[in-house]
Design a protein around this motif. Sequence first.
Motif, short mmCIF file in Angstrom:
data_model
loop_
_atom_site.label_atom_id
_atom_site.label_comp_id
_atom_site.label_asym_id
_atom_site.label_seq_id
_atom_site.Cartn_x
_atom_site.Cartn_y
_atom_site.Cartn_z
N ARG A 42 6.94 9.07 -6.54
CA ARG A 42 7.98 9.83 -5.85
C ARG A 42 9.33 9.63 -6.54
O ARG A 42 9.59 8.61 -7.18
CB ARG A 42 8.08 9.39 -4.38
CG ARG A 42 6.82 9.65 -3.57
CD ARG A 42 6.49 11.13 -3.47
NE ARG A 42 7.48 11.83 -2.66
CZ ARG A 42 7.35 12.05 -1.35
NH1 ARG A 42 6.28 11.61 -0.71
NH2 ARG A 42 8.28 12.70 -0.68
N LYS B 249 10.01 5.31 -1.03
CA LYS B 249 10.04 4.46 -2.22
C LYS B 249 11.42 3.81 -2.32
O LYS B 249 12.44 4.50 -2.40
CB LYS B 249 9.75 5.30 -3.47
CG LYS B 249 9.73 4.50 -4.76
CD LYS B 249 9.43 5.43 -5.92
CE LYS B 249 9.41 4.69 -7.25
NZ LYS B 249 9.12 5.60 -8.37
N LYS C 74 0.83 -1.20 0.00
CA LYS C 74 0.00 0.00 0.00
C LYS C 74 0.87 1.25 0.00
O LYS C 74 0.63 2.19 -0.76
CB LYS C 74 -0.93 -0.01 1.22
CG LYS C 74 -1.87 1.19 1.27
CD LYS C 74 -2.78 1.10 2.48
CE LYS C 74 -3.72 2.30 2.55
NZ LYS C 74 -4.61 2.25 3.73
N VAL C 75 1.89 1.24 0.83
CA VAL C 75 2.81 2.38 0.89
C VAL C 75 3.53 2.54 -0.43
O VAL C 75 3.69 3.65 -0.95
CB VAL C 75 3.84 2.20 2.03
CG1 VAL C 75 4.89 3.30 1.98
CG2 VAL C 75 3.14 2.22 3.38
N ALA D 232 2.49 1.71 -3.40
CA ALA D 232 1.57 2.25 -4.39
C ALA D 232 1.36 3.74 -4.20
O ALA D 232 1.31 4.51 -5.15
CB ALA D 232 0.23 1.52 -4.31
N ASN D 233 1.27 4.15 -2.94
CA ASN D 233 1.08 5.57 -2.65
C ASN D 233 2.29 6.41 -3.01
O ASN D 233 2.18 7.62 -3.23
CB ASN D 233 0.77 5.77 -1.16
CG ASN D 233 -0.62 5.27 -0.80
OD1 ASN D 233 -1.46 5.09 -1.68
ND2 ASN D 233 -0.84 5.01 0.48
N ARG D 234 3.47 5.79 -3.06
CA ARG D 234 4.71 6.53 -3.30
C ARG D 234 5.30 6.25 -4.68
O ARG D 234 6.43 6.59 -4.96
CB ARG D 234 5.74 6.22 -2.21
CG ARG D 234 5.25 6.44 -0.81
CD ARG D 234 6.35 6.30 0.22
NE ARG D 234 7.22 7.47 0.23
CZ ARG D 234 6.98 8.59 0.93
NH1 ARG D 234 5.88 8.69 1.64
NH2 ARG D 234 7.83 9.60 0.90
#
Length: 274
Positions: free
Chosen positions: A55, A135, A47-48, A50-52
């Motif tokens: 970046r 990332k 999840k992290v 995908a969110n980053r």
Amino acid sequence: MYTPVAADVAKLRNTTGAGMMDCKKALAEAEGDFEKAIDILRKKGQKVAANRADRDSSEGAVIARVNEDNTLGAIISLNCETDFVAKNEAFIELAYELAEQALAYADKEEFLASDFHGQTVAEKLIEQTGVIGEKIEIGAFESIQGAYLGAYIHAGNKIAAITALSAKVDGAEEVAKAVSMQVAAMNPLALDETQVSQETIDKELEIERELLIKEGKPANIIDNILKGKMQRFYKDNTLVHQSFIKDPGMSVADYVKSVNPDLKITGFVRVALG
């Protein structure tokens, strides 16, 4: 409801590197199932990640490794978002371990799919994204083979290079390291003029021709001037013709021959951050 005990939390933290509270929550959600808790943390990492995904991971560590008989080498960059993480001891240790594993693979995709302590390298990177909160990814991947290889990693782990020599002879270790330092510092385009792409040659000729025309050089001498310009271009940009940084009075090829007249450079790879 299951309440994790301190020993289990500590064990999960040591196994995954995740924070104490994250481990406690994962164990509670998994009702004490250790493997399930690891999966929960990995999913958090996904999840992290995908969110980053958008970046910029322009920091990191570039690591070169060579096998025991000096015939196979690999360079990887383990990228992250900040210099703070890039200098972290655990991050650098992971980069070295991954670079060592990279020796067994010919390309990046095979390497990412390979087993790394019970998960793939790609899964490990996702896990670390969740643990670190930045990332984390493999940027560059380069492999090389040769009769004798030597590597150099510049201070700070920002640049690394590996040089391949034609034979394992007395002095080969010193030569391979010295030439790898040259490659790291001077960033040659190619080994020699025969390995410079035609596209690069044509572009250089076009630029130089336009400059000569603007300078008002007679058309009948421009081709001869261009020959000299290209010789200079090869001297500056191809490894064997570059001035040797440790002794600018000789070329890199001359330096190699000074150690052994039959010794030659057969290839090189270089990776730099940014």
